[in-house]
Design a protein around this motif. Structure first.
Motif, PDB file in Angstrom:
ATOM      1  N   ASP A 132      -0.964  22.667  19.662  1.00  0.00           N
ATOM      2  CA  ASP A 132      -2.393  22.922  19.842  1.00  0.00           C
ATOM      3  C   ASP A 132      -3.224  21.710  19.454  1.00  0.00           C
ATOM      4  OD1 ASP A 132      -1.888  25.456  20.749  1.00  0.00           O
ATOM      5  OD2 ASP A 132      -2.322  26.457  18.833  1.00  0.00           O
ATOM      6  N   ARG A 133      -2.862  21.056  18.343  1.00  0.00           N
ATOM      7  CA  ARG A 133      -3.603  19.872  17.907  1.00  0.00           C
ATOM      8  C   ARG A 133      -3.470  18.744  18.920  1.00  0.00           C
ATOM      9  NH1 ARG A 133      -1.849  21.222  12.548  1.00  0.00           N
ATOM     10  NH2 ARG A 133      -0.103  19.783  12.726  1.00  0.00           N
ATOM     11  N   ARG A 134      -2.263  18.565  19.443  1.00  0.00           N
ATOM     12  CA  ARG A 134      -2.063  17.510  20.436  1.00  0.00           C
ATOM     13  C   ARG A 134      -2.847  17.801  21.712  1.00  0.00           C
ATOM     14  NH1 ARG A 134       3.647  16.793  18.529  1.00  0.00           N
ATOM     15  NH2 ARG A 134       4.280  18.494  19.903  1.00  0.00           N
ATOM     16  N   ALA A 135      -2.839  19.071  22.139  1.00  0.00           N
ATOM     17  CA  ALA A 135      -3.564  19.454  23.355  1.00  0.00           C
ATOM     18  C   ALA A 135      -5.069  19.264  23.169  1.00  0.00           C
ATOM     19  CB  ALA A 135      -3.256  20.901  23.720  1.00  0.00           C
ATOM     20  N   ARG A 136      -5.573  19.606  21.987  1.00  0.00           N
ATOM     21  CA  ARG A 136      -7.005  19.456  21.722  1.00  0.00           C
ATOM     22  C   ARG A 136      -7.397  17.985  21.707  1.00  0.00           C
ATOM     23  NH1 ARG A 136     -10.932  19.383  17.544  1.00  0.00           N
ATOM     24  NH2 ARG A 136     -12.647  20.842  17.969  1.00  0.00           N
ATOM     25  N   HIS A 167      -8.489  12.677  35.322  1.00  0.00           N
ATOM     26  CA  HIS A 167      -8.239  12.793  33.879  1.00  0.00           C
ATOM     27  C   HIS A 167      -7.663  14.154  33.486  1.00  0.00           C
ATOM     28  CE1 HIS A 167     -10.113   8.939  32.851  1.00  0.00           C
ATOM     29  NE2 HIS A 167     -10.996   9.214  33.787  1.00  0.00           N
ATOM     30  N   GLY A 168      -7.146  14.879  34.468  1.00  0.00           N
ATOM     31  CA  GLY A 168      -6.447  16.125  34.168  1.00  0.00           C
ATOM     32  C   GLY A 168      -7.332  17.273  33.759  1.00  0.00           C
ATOM     33  N   LEU A 169      -8.599  17.269  34.181  1.00  0.00           N
ATOM     34  CA  LEU A 169      -9.532  18.332  33.817  1.00  0.00           C
ATOM     35  C   LEU A 169      -9.930  19.148  35.047  1.00  0.00           C
ATOM     36  CD1 LEU A 169     -11.844  16.326  31.399  1.00  0.00           C
ATOM     37  CD2 LEU A 169     -10.373  18.229  30.740  1.00  0.00           C
ATOM     38  N   ILE A 179     -15.695  27.344  31.981  1.00  0.00           N
ATOM     39  CA  ILE A 179     -14.493  27.033  31.203  1.00  0.00           C
ATOM     40  C   ILE A 179     -13.926  25.713  31.705  1.00  0.00           C
ATOM     41  CG2 ILE A 179     -12.230  27.819  30.436  1.00  0.00           C
ATOM     42  CD1 ILE A 179     -14.356  30.344  32.165  1.00  0.00           C
ATOM     43  N   LEU A 180     -13.862  24.730  30.812  1.00  0.00           N
ATOM     44  CA  LEU A 180     -13.311  23.416  31.147  1.00  0.00           C
ATOM     45  C   LEU A 180     -11.911  23.323  30.551  1.00  0.00           C
ATOM     46  CD1 LEU A 180     -13.921  20.605  32.416  1.00  0.00           C
ATOM     47  CD2 LEU A 180     -14.711  19.893  30.140  1.00  0.00           C
ATOM     48  N   ARG A 181     -10.899  23.076  31.418  1.00  0.00           N
ATOM     49  CA  ARG A 181      -9.500  23.097  30.988  1.00  0.00           C
ATOM     50  C   ARG A 181      -8.854  21.734  31.203  1.00  0.00           C
ATOM     51  NH1 ARG A 181     -10.223  27.934  33.905  1.00  0.00           N
ATOM     52  NH2 ARG A 181      -9.922  29.831  32.650  1.00  0.00           N
ATOM     53  N   HIS A 182      -7.899  21.434  30.307  1.00  0.00           N
ATOM     54  CA  HIS A 182      -7.095  20.220  30.428  1.00  0.00           C
ATOM     55  C   HIS A 182      -5.657  20.608  30.762  1.00  0.00           C
ATOM     56  CE1 HIS A 182      -4.974  16.519  28.918  1.00  0.00           C
ATOM     57  NE2 HIS A 182      -5.924  15.981  29.654  1.00  0.00           N
ATOM     58  N   VAL A 183      -4.950  19.713  31.439  1.00  0.00           N
ATOM     59  CA  VAL A 183      -3.588  20.019  31.879  1.00  0.00           C
ATOM     60  C   VAL A 183      -2.649  20.328  30.715  1.00  0.00           C
ATOM     61  CG1 VAL A 183      -3.688  18.761  34.061  1.00  0.00           C
ATOM     62  CG2 VAL A 183      -3.090  17.536  31.962  1.00  0.00           C
ATOM     63  N   ALA A 229      -5.865  15.560  23.274  1.00  0.00           N
ATOM     64  CA  ALA A 229      -5.772  15.068  24.646  1.00  0.00           C
ATOM     65  C   ALA A 229      -6.985  15.504  25.464  1.00  0.00           C
ATOM     66  CB  ALA A 229      -4.490  15.581  25.300  1.00  0.00           C
ATOM     67  N   PHE A 230      -7.458  16.734  25.227  1.00  0.00           N
ATOM     68  CA  PHE A 230      -8.642  17.233  25.936  1.00  0.00           C
ATOM     69  C   PHE A 230      -9.855  16.356  25.652  1.00  0.00           C
ATOM     70  CE2 PHE A 230     -12.601  19.541  25.846  1.00  0.00           C
ATOM     71  CZ  PHE A 230     -12.610  20.231  27.045  1.00  0.00           C
ATOM     72  N   PHE A 231     -10.135  16.118  24.380  1.00  0.00           N
ATOM     73  CA  PHE A 231     -11.344  15.372  24.036  1.00  0.00           C
ATOM     74  C   PHE A 231     -11.227  13.889  24.405  1.00  0.00           C
ATOM     75  CE2 PHE A 231     -12.126  19.137  21.395  1.00  0.00           C
ATOM     76  CZ  PHE A 231     -13.412  19.414  21.806  1.00  0.00           C
TER      77      PHE A 231
END
Length: 256
Positions: free
Chosen positions: A57-61, A115-117, A137-141, A63-65
């Motif tokens: 979860d931390r890595r995904a967050r 950018h995978g969004l 809702i904005l999502r990242h891969v 990567a999102f920002f």
């Protein structure tokens, strides 16, 4: 030296290094999990799985920002090329410019994809006949997502069918929630910039009356509005500040 996609060798090395560290961490956790299974340590296994989920979860967050920051850096200001004309209760009217939803999405989609969004909307309603709550809702891969909700009252007095009224409110809510979740800025084709250094006098009596009616319609605090405008009376508002004042009040309407 740069690679084919424009990255420097240092950037590539940093990314590869991060991937190696992540792979090492994951490999260690998998090894520990395998040992816990062999030893029938159920509680230990549950704690390890929870730790792995928190790390993911931390890595995904992160990567999102990182992706969102890159998008905000790459996106240009979006010109406000459309105009809306609103009739007030006093019988007057005023116009303001805005960036249409189609103009915004046409600009942002290629950059987001790179950018995978991606984004989508959820819509709910506050009771029967209440405001629409439009959530973008904005999502990242890699799995992380962020949301921005925007309440939109349906204008029941507009000269439109019920379907058109809901459609107009939905479009407005989608535009505002998308702008909010991405932190976008829009431009007025340099309308504000063109007014710098010159003054065309105060607004007309009709414009002052329309602003007065608009303040009442959106439930704005008249004293705060005058302080924001830097004048003691609406009639003293400089003409070049009329459109920005209308836009500010319209945002107040949308937030009700």
């Amino acid at each position: 030296m740069t690679t084919r996609n424009g990255q420097t060798a240092i950037e590539v090395a940093r990314q590869n290094g991060a991937a190696i560290v992540q792979a090492d961490d994951d490999a260690r956790l998998m090894e520990i999990m395998a040992r816990a299974v062999e030893m029938d340590k159920v509680e230990a296994l549950e704690r390890i799985v929870a730790l792995k989920e928190r790390m993911d979860d931390r890595r995904a967050r992160a990567a999102f920002f990182e992706a969102l920051a890159a998008v905000q850096e790459a996106l240009p200001e979006i010109p406000k090329k459309r105009q809306a004309t609103i009739t007030t209760r006093s019988g007057g009217s005023y116009a303001y410019t805005y960036a249409g939803l189609e103009d915004i999405t046409r600009t942002i989609r290629p950059v987001l994809r790179d950018h995978g969004l991606s984004y989508s909307w959820d819509v709910t309603q506050q009771g029967e006949g209440g405001a629409l709550i439009v959530t973008c809702i904005l999502r990242h891969v890699e799995g992380h997502e962020e949301r921005a909700a925007f309440p939109v009252p349906v204008d029941t007095k507009a000269a439109m069918s019920d379907a058109q009224k809901n459609g107009a409110a939905l479009t407005y809510g989608r535009r505002q929630s998308l702008v909010a979740v991405l932190g976008l800025t829009t431009a007025d084709d340099d309308i504000d910039g063109a007014a710098v250094g010159r003054s065309s006098g105060a607004i007309t009596a009709r414009q002052a009356a329309d602003l007065d009616a608009l303040i009442d319609e959106v439930g704005a605090d008249r004293g705060k509005f005058l302080r924001w405008a830097g004048v003691e009376r609406l009639a003293d508002l400089p003409a070049e500040r009329y459109e920005p004042a209308v836009r500010m009040l319209e945002r107040k309407r949308g937030a009700r």
